[in-house]
Design a protein around this motif. Structure first.
Motif, PDB file in Angstrom:
ATOM      1  N   SER A  32       7.419  -1.797  -4.641  1.00 60.09           N
ATOM      2  CA  SER A  32       5.969  -1.930  -4.662  1.00 60.09           C
ATOM      3  C   SER A  32       5.469  -1.259  -5.934  1.00 60.09           C
ATOM      4  O   SER A  32       6.067  -0.302  -6.420  1.00 60.09           O
ATOM      5  CB  SER A  32       5.350  -1.245  -3.442  1.00 60.09           C
ATOM      6  OG  SER A  32       5.729  -1.910  -2.260  1.00 60.09           O
ATOM      7  N   PHE A  34       2.094   0.307  -8.261  1.00 59.26           N
ATOM      8  CA  PHE A  34       0.819   1.005  -8.077  1.00 59.26           C
ATOM      9  C   PHE A  34       0.221   1.393  -9.427  1.00 59.26           C
ATOM     10  O   PHE A  34       0.945   1.624 -10.401  1.00 59.26           O
ATOM     11  CB  PHE A  34       1.032   2.305  -7.279  1.00 59.26           C
ATOM     12  CG  PHE A  34       1.700   2.135  -5.944  1.00 59.26           C
ATOM     13  CD1 PHE A  34       3.073   2.018  -5.837  1.00 59.26           C
ATOM     14  CD2 PHE A  34       0.946   2.099  -4.780  1.00 59.26           C
ATOM     15  CE1 PHE A  34       3.702   1.859  -4.610  1.00 59.26           C
ATOM     16  CE2 PHE A  34       1.554   1.948  -3.544  1.00 59.26           C
ATOM     17  CZ  PHE A  34       2.929   1.829  -3.456  1.00 59.26           C
ATOM     18  N   TYR A  36      -2.323   4.554 -10.342  1.00 59.07           N
ATOM     19  CA  TYR A  36      -3.073   5.726  -9.919  1.00 59.07           C
ATOM     20  C   TYR A  36      -3.963   6.170 -11.068  1.00 59.07           C
ATOM     21  O   TYR A  36      -3.632   5.978 -12.239  1.00 59.07           O
ATOM     22  CB  TYR A  36      -2.124   6.868  -9.531  1.00 59.07           C
ATOM     23  CG  TYR A  36      -1.619   6.791  -8.109  1.00 59.07           C
ATOM     24  CD1 TYR A  36      -0.582   5.926  -7.762  1.00 59.07           C
ATOM     25  CD2 TYR A  36      -2.183   7.571  -7.105  1.00 59.07           C
ATOM     26  CE1 TYR A  36      -0.125   5.848  -6.459  1.00 59.07           C
ATOM     27  CE2 TYR A  36      -1.723   7.496  -5.785  1.00 59.07           C
ATOM     28  CZ  TYR A  36      -0.705   6.633  -5.490  1.00 59.07           C
ATOM     29  OH  TYR A  36      -0.258   6.559  -4.186  1.00 59.07           O
ATOM     30  N   LEU A  46      -5.194   6.665  -5.692  1.00 60.20           N
ATOM     31  CA  LEU A  46      -4.738   5.288  -5.822  1.00 60.20           C
ATOM     32  C   LEU A  46      -5.863   4.397  -6.320  1.00 60.20           C
ATOM     33  O   LEU A  46      -6.975   4.426  -5.782  1.00 60.20           O
ATOM     34  CB  LEU A  46      -4.237   4.777  -4.466  1.00 60.20           C
ATOM     35  CG  LEU A  46      -3.733   3.337  -4.447  1.00 60.20           C
ATOM     36  CD1 LEU A  46      -2.467   3.204  -5.275  1.00 60.20           C
ATOM     37  CD2 LEU A  46      -3.479   2.874  -3.011  1.00 60.20           C
ATOM     38  N   LYS A  49      -2.784  -1.574  -5.790  1.00 56.44           N
ATOM     39  CA  LYS A  49      -1.350  -1.735  -5.572  1.00 56.44           C
ATOM     40  C   LYS A  49      -1.018  -3.204  -5.330  1.00 56.44           C
ATOM     41  O   LYS A  49      -1.896  -4.012  -5.001  1.00 56.44           O
ATOM     42  CB  LYS A  49      -0.874  -0.900  -4.391  1.00 56.44           C
ATOM     43  CG  LYS A  49      -1.350  -1.395  -3.034  1.00 56.44           C
ATOM     44  CD  LYS A  49      -0.790  -0.521  -1.914  1.00 56.44           C
ATOM     45  CE  LYS A  49      -1.193  -1.060  -0.545  1.00 56.44           C
ATOM     46  NZ  LYS A  49      -0.704  -0.175   0.559  1.00 56.44           N
ATOM     47  N   THR A  51       2.479  -5.364  -3.534  1.00 54.02           N
ATOM     48  CA  THR A  51       3.738  -5.102  -2.842  1.00 54.02           C
ATOM     49  C   THR A  51       4.783  -6.195  -2.995  1.00 54.02           C
ATOM     50  O   THR A  51       5.932  -5.999  -2.611  1.00 54.02           O
ATOM     51  CB  THR A  51       3.484  -4.877  -1.347  1.00 54.02           C
ATOM     52  OG1 THR A  51       2.838  -6.043  -0.822  1.00 54.02           O
ATOM     53  CG2 THR A  51       2.601  -3.668  -1.123  1.00 54.02           C
ATOM     54  N   PHE A  89      -2.003   6.089 -14.444  1.00 53.37           N
ATOM     55  CA  PHE A  89      -0.556   6.159 -14.269  1.00 53.37           C
ATOM     56  C   PHE A  89      -0.075   4.921 -13.524  1.00 53.37           C
ATOM     57  O   PHE A  89      -0.563   4.609 -12.436  1.00 53.37           O
ATOM     58  CB  PHE A  89      -0.167   7.381 -13.439  1.00 53.37           C
ATOM     59  CG  PHE A  89      -0.431   8.696 -14.102  1.00 53.37           C
ATOM     60  CD1 PHE A  89      -1.631   9.355 -13.896  1.00 53.37           C
ATOM     61  CD2 PHE A  89       0.521   9.269 -14.932  1.00 53.37           C
ATOM     62  CE1 PHE A  89      -1.884  10.571 -14.514  1.00 53.37           C
ATOM     63  CE2 PHE A  89       0.277  10.484 -15.548  1.00 53.37           C
ATOM     64  CZ  PHE A  89      -0.924  11.136 -15.331  1.00 53.37           C
ATOM     65  N   ARG A  93       7.523   2.242  -6.242  1.00 52.74           N
ATOM     66  CA  ARG A  93       8.118   2.874  -5.067  1.00 52.74           C
ATOM     67  C   ARG A  93       9.071   1.873  -4.425  1.00 52.74           C
ATOM     68  O   ARG A  93       8.699   0.728  -4.184  1.00 52.74           O
ATOM     69  CB  ARG A  93       7.018   3.265  -4.077  1.00 52.74           C
ATOM     70  CG  ARG A  93       7.478   4.158  -2.947  1.00 52.74           C
ATOM     71  CD  ARG A  93       6.264   4.603  -2.155  1.00 52.74           C
ATOM     72  NE  ARG A  93       6.623   5.405  -1.011  1.00 52.74           N
ATOM     73  CZ  ARG A  93       5.809   5.668   0.008  1.00 52.74           C
ATOM     74  NH1 ARG A  93       4.595   5.164   0.017  1.00 52.74           N
ATOM     75  NH2 ARG A  93       6.196   6.406   1.011  1.00 52.74           N
ATOM     76  N   SER A  94      10.292   2.322  -4.205  1.00 57.12           N
ATOM     77  CA  SER A  94      11.301   1.419  -3.678  1.00 57.12           C
ATOM     78  C   SER A  94      12.093   2.121  -2.604  1.00 57.12           C
ATOM     79  O   SER A  94      12.332   3.315  -2.686  1.00 57.12           O
ATOM     80  CB  SER A  94      12.244   0.979  -4.799  1.00 57.12           C
ATOM     81  OG  SER A  94      13.333   0.248  -4.274  1.00 57.12           O
ATOM     82  N   LEU A 102       7.935   7.976  -5.169  1.00 59.37           N
ATOM     83  CA  LEU A 102       7.114   7.261  -6.139  1.00 59.37           C
ATOM     84  C   LEU A 102       7.563   7.727  -7.523  1.00 59.37           C
ATOM     85  O   LEU A 102       7.650   8.929  -7.781  1.00 59.37           O
ATOM     86  CB  LEU A 102       5.655   7.622  -5.888  1.00 59.37           C
ATOM     87  CG  LEU A 102       4.544   6.732  -6.373  1.00 59.37           C
ATOM     88  CD1 LEU A 102       4.654   5.343  -5.777  1.00 59.37           C
ATOM     89  CD2 LEU A 102       3.207   7.345  -6.008  1.00 59.37           C
ATOM     90  N   VAL A 103       7.853   6.757  -8.402  1.00 61.95           N
ATOM     91  CA  VAL A 103       8.271   7.071  -9.769  1.00 61.95           C
ATOM     92  C   VAL A 103       7.124   6.705 -10.693  1.00 61.95           C
ATOM     93  O   VAL A 103       6.651   5.551 -10.686  1.00 61.95           O
ATOM     94  CB  VAL A 103       9.544   6.293 -10.141  1.00 61.95           C
ATOM     95  CG1 VAL A 103       9.912   6.540 -11.594  1.00 61.95           C
ATOM     96  CG2 VAL A 103      10.696   6.685  -9.216  1.00 61.95           C
ATOM     97  N   PHE A 104       6.682   7.645 -11.527  1.00 62.33           N
ATOM     98  CA  PHE A 104       5.523   7.462 -12.382  1.00 62.33           C
ATOM     99  C   PHE A 104       5.900   7.229 -13.845  1.00 62.33           C
ATOM    100  O   PHE A 104       6.925   7.721 -14.329  1.00 62.33           O
ATOM    101  CB  PHE A 104       4.639   8.712 -12.343  1.00 62.33           C
ATOM    102  CG  PHE A 104       3.867   8.887 -11.079  1.00 62.33           C
ATOM    103  CD1 PHE A 104       4.411   9.570 -10.011  1.00 62.33           C
ATOM    104  CD2 PHE A 104       2.578   8.387 -10.962  1.00 62.33           C
ATOM    105  CE1 PHE A 104       3.694   9.747  -8.836  1.00 62.33           C
ATOM    106  CE2 PHE A 104       1.853   8.563  -9.797  1.00 62.33           C
ATOM    107  CZ  PHE A 104       2.414   9.248  -8.734  1.00 62.33           C
TER     108      PHE A 104
END
Lengths: 114, 115
Positions: A32, A34, A36, A46, A49, A51, A89, A93-94, A102-104
């Motif tokens: 997914s 996102f 932010y 948030l 997003k 998905t 940002f 997210r997986s 969550l990886v930014f």
């Protein structure tokens, strides 16, 4: 591993200008995606997003489309306002590999001048 | 309160000291995350709790960092023998649902400065 690369800032625009902030990702499986936003003096929140592939997320006039073929999730707004000044940002997210973190990306600072 | 609460908002300490940072998540949220954000960088994952247990602690940089969530609600991030490189904003987030689609709600962070 999973990663996000986003356009480096800072970005400075005049009010009512068109905004694009590029974001590409590397991920296993079907993450997914996102966006932010962090307004001055506030916590991350948030913005929008998506998905699954071809989904379009939208909020407050911002839009981003999940493009699996180009592994991208670029943020756009047709007419920015001074109140849009913030740090943006991109994130993914997986659940692949059992983690839900969550990886930014590194963030893009946007300043909108009147 | 309605949101994620973090205390203290600011902490200044000396190199070598022990520090605790507290996170109070949104009531009922089972998932809790700690991130670290250095100046000019995106948040960097540290640890994720699902209930009381750490489901993923792969982001903790070394054994000086430890986090607990004994009752599945409040969490404490503990840093031993602090170093100047630990200076950053420590963010906590919570989520009501697991999986890849749930939204994370972030607190305003605890700014740690190690002199």
């Amino acid at each position: 591993g999973n990663s996000v690369t986003q356009m480096e800032g800072p970005v400075t625009l005049s009010e009512e200008a068109f905004l694009t902030i590029n974001c590409t990702y590397t991920a296993t499986g079907y993450p997914s995606l996102f966006w932010y936003v962090q307004y001055p003096g506030e916590g991350l929140q948030l913005l929008l997003k998506a998905t699954k592939a071809d989904d379009k997320g939208s909020n407050k006039g911002f839009e981003a489309t999940y493009r699996k073929e180009t592994t991208s999730f670029h943020l756009e707004k047709g007419s920015v306002q001074v109140s849009d000044s913030a740090v943006y940002f991109c994130a993914l997210r997986s659940t692949q590999g059992g983690s839900e973190k969550l990886v930014f990306g590194k963030g893009t600072k946007l300043t909108v001048n009147p | 309160g309605a949101g994620v609460s973090q205390t203290p908002s600011n902490k200044v300490t000396e190199k070598g000291k022990y520090v605790e940072l507290r996170c109070d998540p949104i009531s009922g949220h089972t998932a809790l995350y700690w991130y670290r954000q250095s100046l000019g960088q995106g948040p960097e994952f540290l640890i994720y709790f699902q209930g009381t247990g750490a489901a993923d602690d792969s982001g903790l940089p070394n054994d000086r960092f430890f986090a607990v969530r004994p009752e599945g609600s409040v969490s404490t991030l503990k840093i031993q023998r602090t170093e100047r490189g630990d200076s950053a904003v420590y963010l906590c987030a919570s989520s009501s649902s697991g999986g890849a689609v749930g939204e994370l709600f972030f607190g305003e962070g605890s700014r740690l400065t190690v002199l």
